[in-house]
Scaffold this motif. Structure first.
Motif, PDB file in Angstrom:
ATOM      1  N   GLN A   1       1.439  -2.611  -0.634  1.00 30.60           N
ATOM      2  CA  GLN A   1       0.444  -2.316   0.410  1.00 30.60           C
ATOM      3  C   GLN A   1       1.120  -2.088   1.763  1.00 30.60           C
ATOM      4  O   GLN A   1       0.756  -1.172   2.513  1.00 30.60           O
ATOM      5  CB  GLN A   1      -0.582  -3.472   0.530  1.00 30.60           C
TER       6      GLN A   1
ATOM      7  N   LEU B   1       2.741   1.332   1.845  1.00 31.84           N
ATOM      8  CA  LEU B   1       1.719   2.380   1.983  1.00 31.84           C
ATOM      9  C   LEU B   1       1.204   2.429   3.421  1.00 31.84           C
ATOM     10  O   LEU B   1       0.993   3.506   3.981  1.00 31.84           O
ATOM     11  CB  LEU B   1       0.579   2.139   0.988  1.00 31.84           C
TER      12      LEU B   1
ATOM     13  N   THR C   1       2.695  -0.372  -8.155  1.00 37.80           N
ATOM     14  CA  THR C   1       2.959   0.951  -7.564  1.00 37.80           C
ATOM     15  C   THR C   1       2.236   2.048  -8.335  1.00 37.80           C
ATOM     16  O   THR C   1       1.811   3.058  -7.756  1.00 37.80           O
ATOM     17  CB  THR C   1       4.484   1.236  -7.572  1.00 37.80           C
TER      18      THR C   1
ATOM     19  N   HIS D   1      -1.159   3.866  -7.267  1.00 39.07           N
ATOM     20  CA  HIS D   1      -0.986   4.857  -6.197  1.00 39.07           C
ATOM     21  C   HIS D   1      -0.414   6.166  -6.758  1.00 39.07           C
ATOM     22  O   HIS D   1      -0.885   7.262  -6.426  1.00 39.07           O
ATOM     23  CB  HIS D   1      -0.066   4.270  -5.118  1.00 39.07           C
TER      24      HIS D   1
ATOM     25  N   GLU E   1      -3.012   8.035  -8.690  1.00 33.94           N
ATOM     26  CA  GLU E   1      -3.983   8.669  -7.811  1.00 33.94           C
ATOM     27  C   GLU E   1      -3.454  10.001  -7.276  1.00 33.94           C
ATOM     28  O   GLU E   1      -4.176  10.993  -7.220  1.00 33.94           O
ATOM     29  CB  GLU E   1      -4.285   7.714  -6.655  1.00 33.94           C
TER      30      GLU E   1
END
Ligand SMILES: NC(=O)c1ccc[n+]([C@@H]2O[C@H](COP(=O)([O-])OP(=O)(O)OC[C@H]3O[C@@H](n4cnc5c(N)ncnc54)[C@H](O)[C@@H]3O)[C@@H](O)[C@H]2O)c1
Length: 253
Positions: free
Chosen positions: A72, A75, A122, A125, A128
């Motif tokens: 997080q 990111l 990870t 993400h 996505e």
């Protein structure tokens, strides 16, 4: 092999192979996040190499909450994770019949569970954004039996099998998963192991160890970082599930 703007998250980046990779990735235009349990080495890295594209996050990869939080944080700081390098690892020298159960658990947690946890947090993400490259640091000890470190070899065999399995599961999602299997590399991990387990001087032990390789020398951390850069870059775009040895010819015999 330019990685302009790509975000690389590397575990164990405060020392040895990981540290060499951090420097090479920065030189090639990447934004680099280092996750390491050793806060003093991590902070020293930031002080010695101040760079707007370099960040350190203290992380124990055996703790799920740390792995989640670090992902997080990366990111938030850099906006993406394009490459995850699962590189942190430890070595414990012990024959099986003398090995304490807690040492067995510890090496499994760092070398194998750590790869699982960082990948687990990870991957959502990467799924996505439908792209990503995961590079796991295995070892030639995961391919052949290396003397005196059976538990270590078992963890690295596990890393190789995890690499292949994840490669298959995520190939259709454009996420590549590869493994690098280094031979004996001249790093603090090995220096500590050589000093702890031999009575001769470090120089003599290194000369002896170098003789086991056809190239008759130990590898340099930079020589593994170079392979990581290749696996991270689009030059290796058709590679997934591969185990790339960089071992001075050790496993070619
Ligand atoms: N040096 C070699 O000969 C060699 C050979 C084959 C494979 N490898 C593998 O390469 C990788 C890097 O090894 P190295 O030689 O650079 O070692 P190193 O000891 O120089 O660096 C390892 C880094 O991992 C970090 N680390 C350890 N436990 C951690 C944890 N729980 N959470 C987060 N970080 C942690 C350490 O603080 C250190 O900064 C390891 O996976 C190792 O097994 C090394």
């Amino acid at each position: 092999m330019k990685l302009d703007g790509k975000v690389v998250l590397i575990t164990g980046g405060a020392s040895g192979i990981g540290l060499a990779a951090v420097k090479l990735f920065l030189e090639n235009g990447a934004k680099v996040a280092v996750a390491d349990i050793n806060a003093s080495s991590g902070n020293q890295l930031i002080e010695s190499l101040p760079h707007e594209h370099l960040a350190f996050f203290k992380t124990d990869i055996t703790k799920e909450s740390d792995c989640h939080q670090t992902v997080q944080n990366v990111l938030s700081r850099f906006g993406a994770i394009d490459v995850l390098i699962n590189n942190a690892g430890i070595e414990i020298v012990s024959p099986i019949h003398e090995m304490a159960l807690e040492d067995w658990h510890r090496i499994l947690q760092v070398n194998l569970t750590g790869v699982f946890l960082m990948s687990k947090h990870t991957l959502p993400h990467m799924l996505e954004k439908k792209s990503g490259s995961i590079i796991n640091t295995g070892s030639v000890g995961g391919l052949v039996g290396w003397p005196d470190i059976p538990a270590y070899n078992a963890t690295k065999g596990g890393v190789i099998q995890l690499t292949k399995s994840m490669a298959i599961d995520y190939a259709a999602h454009q996420i590549r998963v590869n493994c690098i299997a280094p031979g004996i590399i001249d790093t603090p991990l090995n220096e500590k192991s050589f000093l702890d387990n031999h009575t001769e001087s470090l120089e003599i032990v290194k000369k002896e160890k170098a003789k086991v390789n056809p190239m008759l020398r130990l590898g340099k951390p930079e020589e593994i970082a170079g392979v990581m850069l290749f696996l991270a870059s689009d030059l290796s775009s058709y590679m997934t599930g591969s185990v790339v040895t960089a071992d001075g010819g050790y496993t070619a015999r």
